[in-house]
Design a protein around this motif. Structure first.
Motif, PDB file in Angstrom:
ATOM      1  N   LEU A   1       0.528  -0.866  -0.292  1.00 15.49           N
ATOM      2  CA  LEU A   1      -0.020   0.022   0.412  1.00 15.49           C
ATOM      3  C   LEU A   1       1.081   1.678  -0.263  1.00 15.49           C
ATOM      4  CD1 LEU A   1      -2.871   1.608  -0.198  1.00 15.49           C
ATOM      5  CD2 LEU A   1      -2.451   1.631   2.600  1.00 15.49           C
ATOM      6  N   VAL A   2       0.708   1.874  -0.965  1.00 12.39           N
ATOM      7  CA  VAL A   2       1.607   2.957  -0.916  1.00 12.39           C
ATOM      8  C   VAL A   2       0.579   4.665  -0.896  1.00 12.39           C
ATOM      9  CG1 VAL A   2       2.457   4.803  -2.721  1.00 12.39           C
ATOM     10  CG2 VAL A   2       2.859   2.537  -3.084  1.00 12.39           C
TER      11      VAL A   2
ATOM     12  N   PHE B   1       3.259   0.368   3.132  1.00  9.92           N
ATOM     13  CA  PHE B   1       3.365  -0.726   3.608  1.00  9.92           C
ATOM     14  C   PHE B   1       3.383  -1.795   3.389  1.00  9.92           C
ATOM     15  CE2 PHE B   1       1.208   3.167   4.834  1.00  9.92           C
ATOM     16  CZ  PHE B   1       1.452   3.409   6.502  1.00  9.92           C
ATOM     17  N   ILE B   2       4.143  -2.902   3.804  1.00  5.94           N
ATOM     18  CA  ILE B   2       4.441  -3.632   2.368  1.00  5.94           C
ATOM     19  C   ILE B   2       4.433  -5.190   3.030  1.00  5.94           C
ATOM     20  CG2 ILE B   2       6.633  -2.319   1.529  1.00  5.94           C
ATOM     21  CD1 ILE B   2       8.271  -4.456   3.414  1.00  5.94           C
TER      22      ILE B   2
ATOM     23  N   SER C   1       0.341  -7.266   4.916  1.00  5.29           N
ATOM     24  CA  SER C   1      -0.976  -7.215   5.673  1.00  5.29           C
ATOM     25  C   SER C   1      -0.888  -6.641   6.180  1.00  5.29           C
ATOM     26  CB  SER C   1      -1.779  -8.083   4.966  1.00  5.29           C
ATOM     27  OG  SER C   1      -1.265  -9.355   5.732  1.00  5.29           O
ATOM     28  N   ASP C   2      -0.750  -6.974   7.691  1.00  3.33           N
ATOM     29  CA  ASP C   2      -1.067  -6.768   8.830  1.00  3.33           C
ATOM     30  C   ASP C   2      -0.465  -4.852   8.733  1.00  3.33           C
ATOM     31  OD1 ASP C   2      -1.617  -9.462   9.806  1.00  3.33           O
ATOM     32  OD2 ASP C   2       0.567  -9.295  10.463  1.00  3.33           O
ATOM     33  N   ALA C   3       0.070  -4.415   8.568  1.00  4.12           N
ATOM     34  CA  ALA C   3       0.923  -3.197   8.572  1.00  4.12           C
ATOM     35  C   ALA C   3       0.161  -2.171   8.218  1.00  4.12           C
ATOM     36  CB  ALA C   3       2.571  -2.966   8.348  1.00  4.12           C
ATOM     37  N   ILE C   4      -0.473  -3.300   6.712  1.00  2.13           N
ATOM     38  CA  ILE C   4      -2.068  -2.175   5.991  1.00  2.13           C
ATOM     39  C   ILE C   4      -3.013  -1.502   6.853  1.00  2.13           C
ATOM     40  CG2 ILE C   4      -3.327  -2.517   4.175  1.00  2.13           C
ATOM     41  CD1 ILE C   4      -0.882  -4.103   2.873  1.00  2.13           C
ATOM     42  N   VAL C   5      -3.329  -3.085   7.238  1.00  4.83           N
ATOM     43  CA  VAL C   5      -4.550  -2.711   7.995  1.00  4.83           C
ATOM     44  C   VAL C   5      -4.032  -1.519   9.614  1.00  4.83           C
ATOM     45  CG1 VAL C   5      -6.402  -4.304   9.699  1.00  4.83           C
ATOM     46  CG2 VAL C   5      -5.801  -5.183   7.037  1.00  4.83           C
TER      47      VAL C   5
END
Length: 86
Positions: free
Chosen positions: A14-15, A21-22, A24-28
């Motif tokens: 996710l940019v 954010f690389i 899925s946990d960090a993205i959420v």
């Protein structure tokens, strides 16, 4: 965007502005914080533990199987994949 360029080895990426954010946990976690918190991750410690357990289960146990299933059904759908992954 290659995850390797963003210090990662897996997808998704996710940019958001200047941040990347690389995982899925960090993205959420980022999505929850961006919405003010206590949306996806409860502030209540007991509820948060339940969410953490579910997240680990989905990520480590369910996720790999779902990805393989999806890839098996979608690899022939080149046009759809390009659209979704671009």
């Amino acid at each position: 965007l290659s995850t390797t360029r963003s210090a990662g080895k897996t997808v998704p990426v996710l940019v958001h502005g200047e941040e990347r954010f690389i995982d899925s946990d960090a993205i959420v976690h980022h999505a929850d914080a961006w919405q003010g918190g206590d949306v996806l991750y409860p502030a209540d410690a007991g509820l948060r533990r339940e969410v953490d357990v579910l997240e680990r289960t989905f990520s480590l146990e369910l996720g790999p199987h779902v990805r393989r299933w999806a890839y098996a059904h979608l690899l022939g759908e080149t046009r759809l994949l390009r659209e979704v992954w671009s």
